[in-house]
Write a protein that holds these residues in place. Structure first.
Motif, PDB file in Angstrom:
ATOM      1  N   VAL A  26       0.838  -1.199   0.000  1.00 10.82           N
ATOM      2  CA  VAL A  26       0.000   0.000   0.000  1.00 10.82           C
ATOM      3  C   VAL A  26       0.873   1.250   0.000  1.00 10.82           C
ATOM      4  O   VAL A  26       0.626   2.193  -0.764  1.00 10.82           O
ATOM      5  CB  VAL A  26      -0.972  -0.010   1.201  1.00 10.82           C
ATOM      6  CG1 VAL A  26      -1.674   1.331   1.358  1.00 10.82           C
ATOM      7  CG2 VAL A  26      -1.988  -1.124   1.043  1.00 10.82           C
ATOM      8  N   LYS A  27       1.913   1.263   0.820  1.00  5.08           N
ATOM      9  CA  LYS A  27       2.814   2.414   0.880  1.00  5.08           C
ATOM     10  C   LYS A  27       3.502   2.645  -0.461  1.00  5.08           C
ATOM     11  O   LYS A  27       3.615   3.779  -0.923  1.00  5.08           O
ATOM     12  CB  LYS A  27       3.855   2.218   1.980  1.00  5.08           C
ATOM     13  CG  LYS A  27       4.753   3.417   2.198  1.00  5.08           C
ATOM     14  CD  LYS A  27       5.733   3.156   3.320  1.00  5.08           C
ATOM     15  CE  LYS A  27       6.662   4.295   3.604  1.00  5.08           C
ATOM     16  NZ  LYS A  27       7.101   5.118   2.530  1.00  5.08           N
ATOM     17  N   THR A  28       3.928   1.577  -1.109  1.00  4.71           N
ATOM     18  CA  THR A  28       4.595   1.685  -2.407  1.00  4.71           C
ATOM     19  C   THR A  28       3.654   2.262  -3.465  1.00  4.71           C
ATOM     20  O   THR A  28       4.044   3.135  -4.246  1.00  4.71           O
ATOM     21  CB  THR A  28       5.118   0.302  -2.855  1.00  4.71           C
ATOM     22  OG1 THR A  28       6.013  -0.193  -1.857  1.00  4.71           O
ATOM     23  CG2 THR A  28       5.840   0.395  -4.186  1.00  4.71           C
ATOM     24  N   ILE A  29       2.419   1.796  -3.485  1.00  3.45           N
ATOM     25  CA  ILE A  29       1.436   2.301  -4.454  1.00  3.45           C
ATOM     26  C   ILE A  29       1.167   3.782  -4.219  1.00  3.45           C
ATOM     27  O   ILE A  29       1.176   4.590  -5.156  1.00  3.45           O
ATOM     28  CB  ILE A  29       0.128   1.484  -4.390  1.00  3.45           C
ATOM     29  CG1 ILE A  29       0.370   0.078  -4.939  1.00  3.45           C
ATOM     30  CG2 ILE A  29      -0.990   2.170  -5.164  1.00  3.45           C
ATOM     31  CD1 ILE A  29      -0.770  -0.880  -4.703  1.00  3.45           C
ATOM     32  N   LEU A  30       0.940   4.159  -2.966  1.00  4.26           N
ATOM     33  CA  LEU A  30       0.659   5.566  -2.664  1.00  4.26           C
ATOM     34  C   LEU A  30       1.861   6.462  -2.953  1.00  4.26           C
ATOM     35  O   LEU A  30       1.700   7.582  -3.448  1.00  4.26           O
ATOM     36  CB  LEU A  30       0.208   5.709  -1.208  1.00  4.26           C
ATOM     37  CG  LEU A  30      -1.142   5.057  -0.877  1.00  4.26           C
ATOM     38  CD1 LEU A  30      -1.454   5.206   0.604  1.00  4.26           C
ATOM     39  CD2 LEU A  30      -2.252   5.637  -1.730  1.00  4.26           C
ATOM     40  N   ASP A  31       3.070   5.968  -2.669  1.00  2.00           N
ATOM     41  CA  ASP A  31       4.278   6.739  -2.990  1.00  2.00           C
ATOM     42  C   ASP A  31       4.429   6.932  -4.494  1.00  2.00           C
ATOM     43  O   ASP A  31       4.809   8.008  -4.956  1.00  2.00           O
ATOM     44  CB  ASP A  31       5.529   6.056  -2.428  1.00  2.00           C
ATOM     45  CG  ASP A  31       5.655   6.202  -0.917  1.00  2.00           C
ATOM     46  OD1 ASP A  31       4.928   7.040  -0.332  1.00  2.00           O
ATOM     47  OD2 ASP A  31       6.471   5.464  -0.324  1.00  2.00           O
ATOM     48  N   ALA A  32       4.135   5.881  -5.270  1.00  2.00           N
ATOM     49  CA  ALA A  32       4.228   5.986  -6.729  1.00  2.00           C
ATOM     50  C   ALA A  32       3.213   6.988  -7.263  1.00  2.00           C
ATOM     51  O   ALA A  32       3.517   7.777  -8.168  1.00  2.00           O
ATOM     52  CB  ALA A  32       4.008   4.612  -7.370  1.00  2.00           C
ATOM     53  N   MET A  33       2.008   6.986  -6.691  1.00  2.00           N
ATOM     54  CA  MET A  33       0.983   7.943  -7.128  1.00  2.00           C
ATOM     55  C   MET A  33       1.403   9.370  -6.773  1.00  2.00           C
ATOM     56  O   MET A  33       1.241  10.290  -7.581  1.00  2.00           O
ATOM     57  CB  MET A  33      -0.359   7.592  -6.485  1.00  2.00           C
ATOM     58  CG  MET A  33      -0.947   6.288  -7.005  1.00  2.00           C
ATOM     59  SD  MET A  33      -2.425   5.766  -6.132  1.00  2.00           S
ATOM     60  CE  MET A  33      -3.592   6.967  -6.747  1.00  2.00           C
ATOM     61  N   THR A  34       1.938   9.557  -5.579  1.00  2.00           N
ATOM     62  CA  THR A  34       2.393  10.875  -5.147  1.00  2.00           C
ATOM     63  C   THR A  34       3.516  11.387  -6.048  1.00  2.00           C
ATOM     64  O   THR A  34       3.503  12.554  -6.480  1.00  2.00           O
ATOM     65  CB  THR A  34       2.887  10.816  -3.687  1.00  2.00           C
ATOM     66  OG1 THR A  34       1.809  10.362  -2.870  1.00  2.00           O
ATOM     67  CG2 THR A  34       3.351  12.173  -3.201  1.00  2.00           C
ATOM     68  N   THR A  35       4.459  10.528  -6.376  1.00  2.00           N
ATOM     69  CA  THR A  35       5.582  10.911  -7.240  1.00  2.00           C
ATOM     70  C   THR A  35       5.086  11.285  -8.631  1.00  2.00           C
ATOM     71  O   THR A  35       5.533  12.272  -9.213  1.00  2.00           O
ATOM     72  CB  THR A  35       6.603   9.760  -7.323  1.00  2.00           C
ATOM     73  OG1 THR A  35       7.066   9.469  -6.005  1.00  2.00           O
ATOM     74  CG2 THR A  35       7.771  10.130  -8.210  1.00  2.00           C
ATOM     75  N   ALA A  36       4.150  10.502  -9.165  1.00  2.00           N
ATOM     76  CA  ALA A  36       3.616  10.786 -10.495  1.00  2.00           C
ATOM     77  C   ALA A  36       2.925  12.145 -10.522  1.00  2.00           C
ATOM     78  O   ALA A  36       3.139  12.951 -11.438  1.00  2.00           O
ATOM     79  CB  ALA A  36       2.645   9.693 -10.931  1.00  2.00           C
ATOM     80  N   LEU A  37       2.113  12.436  -9.524  1.00  2.00           N
ATOM     81  CA  LEU A  37       1.432  13.736  -9.478  1.00  2.00           C
ATOM     82  C   LEU A  37       2.433  14.871  -9.279  1.00  2.00           C
ATOM     83  O   LEU A  37       2.302  15.935  -9.891  1.00  2.00           O
ATOM     84  CB  LEU A  37       0.380  13.759  -8.367  1.00  2.00           C
ATOM     85  CG  LEU A  37      -0.898  12.986  -8.660  1.00  2.00           C
ATOM     86  CD1 LEU A  37      -1.780  12.923  -7.425  1.00  2.00           C
ATOM     87  CD2 LEU A  37      -1.654  13.590  -9.829  1.00  2.00           C
ATOM     88  N   ALA A  38       3.439  14.651  -8.443  1.00  2.00           N
ATOM     89  CA  ALA A  38       4.462  15.675  -8.219  1.00  2.00           C
ATOM     90  C   ALA A  38       5.230  15.979  -9.503  1.00  2.00           C
ATOM     91  O   ALA A  38       5.699  17.107  -9.704  1.00  2.00           O
ATOM     92  CB  ALA A  38       5.427  15.231  -7.120  1.00  2.00           C
ATOM     93  N   ASN A  39       5.330  14.985 -10.397  1.00  2.00           N
ATOM     94  CA  ASN A  39       6.013  15.173 -11.688  1.00  2.00           C
ATOM     95  C   ASN A  39       5.072  15.683 -12.770  1.00  2.00           C
ATOM     96  O   ASN A  39       5.440  15.753 -13.940  1.00  2.00           O
ATOM     97  CB  ASN A  39       6.664  13.864 -12.142  1.00  2.00           C
ATOM     98  CG  ASN A  39       7.829  13.479 -11.271  1.00  2.00           C
ATOM     99  OD1 ASN A  39       8.478  14.330 -10.673  1.00  2.00           O
ATOM    100  ND2 ASN A  39       8.098  12.194 -11.158  1.00  2.00           N
ATOM    101  N   PHE A  51      -6.732  10.873 -11.308  1.00  2.00           N
ATOM    102  CA  PHE A  51      -6.135  11.943 -10.534  1.00  2.00           C
ATOM    103  C   PHE A  51      -5.362  12.826 -11.503  1.00  2.00           C
ATOM    104  O   PHE A  51      -4.634  12.322 -12.358  1.00  2.00           O
ATOM    105  CB  PHE A  51      -5.157  11.400  -9.492  1.00  2.00           C
ATOM    106  CG  PHE A  51      -5.789  10.522  -8.451  1.00  2.00           C
ATOM    107  CD1 PHE A  51      -6.211  11.045  -7.246  1.00  2.00           C
ATOM    108  CD2 PHE A  51      -5.963   9.168  -8.672  1.00  2.00           C
ATOM    109  CE1 PHE A  51      -6.787  10.243  -6.281  1.00  2.00           C
ATOM    110  CE2 PHE A  51      -6.538   8.353  -7.722  1.00  2.00           C
ATOM    111  CZ  PHE A  51      -6.951   8.889  -6.516  1.00  2.00           C
ATOM    112  N   SER A  52      -5.524  14.124 -11.362  1.00  2.00           N
ATOM    113  CA  SER A  52      -4.782  15.056 -12.195  1.00  2.00           C
ATOM    114  C   SER A  52      -4.478  16.290 -11.361  1.00  2.00           C
ATOM    115  O   SER A  52      -4.883  16.381 -10.190  1.00  2.00           O
ATOM    116  CB  SER A  52      -5.586  15.431 -13.441  1.00  2.00           C
ATOM    117  OG  SER A  52      -6.813  16.026 -13.061  1.00  2.00           O
ATOM    118  N   LEU A  53      -3.770  17.223 -11.946  1.00  5.37           N
ATOM    119  CA  LEU A  53      -3.452  18.467 -11.255  1.00  5.37           C
ATOM    120  C   LEU A  53      -4.285  19.599 -11.826  1.00  5.37           C
ATOM    121  O   LEU A  53      -4.466  19.696 -13.034  1.00  5.37           O
ATOM    122  CB  LEU A  53      -1.969  18.812 -11.408  1.00  5.37           C
ATOM    123  CG  LEU A  53      -1.001  17.850 -10.730  1.00  5.37           C
ATOM    124  CD1 LEU A  53       0.435  18.245 -11.044  1.00  5.37           C
ATOM    125  CD2 LEU A  53      -1.217  17.833  -9.229  1.00  5.37           C
TER     126      LEU A  53
END
Length: 101
Positions: A26-39, A51-53
């Motif tokens: 779960v942590k890995t999935i959420l971290d990957a989603m956070t990184t993708a949005l941050a990029n 999810f988008s910005l």
């Protein structure tokens, strides 16, 4: 539902994985989603949503204590749009609940 409740639910449904492994997943999935949005990337999970910005432009706000004007800078904020399947399932559950009452 909180993150810890999600981890507990997934761990109870999956006997092949230990609680620690489920937590790491779960942590890995959420971290990957956070990184993708941050990029600046968009995330789409079919049947669930995307999810988008969104860009919020700068504006003039007020300090609630002093009442003085404050410049609020422009920023990027995450935006979630529910997918069709999720919307339908939530709506059907709501309608079923209304019919029971």
């Amino acid at each position: 539902m909180t993150k810890s409740e999600l981890i507990a639910l997934l761990a109870s449904r999956t006997t092949q994985l230990a609680q620690k492994d489920t937590e790491l997943t779960v942590k890995t999935i959420l971290d990957a989603m956070t990184t993708a949005l941050a990029n600046g990337q968009r995330i789409e999970i079919r049947g669930f949503g995307s999810f988008s910005l969104s860009t919020r432009s700068s504006r003039v706000g007020r300090n609630p204590r002093s009442g003085e004007q404050v410049l609020v800078p422009a920023k990027q904020v995450p935006h979630f749009k529910a997918g069709k399947e999720l919307r339908e399932r939530v709506d059907n559950a709501f309608l079923a609940q209304q019919n029971v009452n």
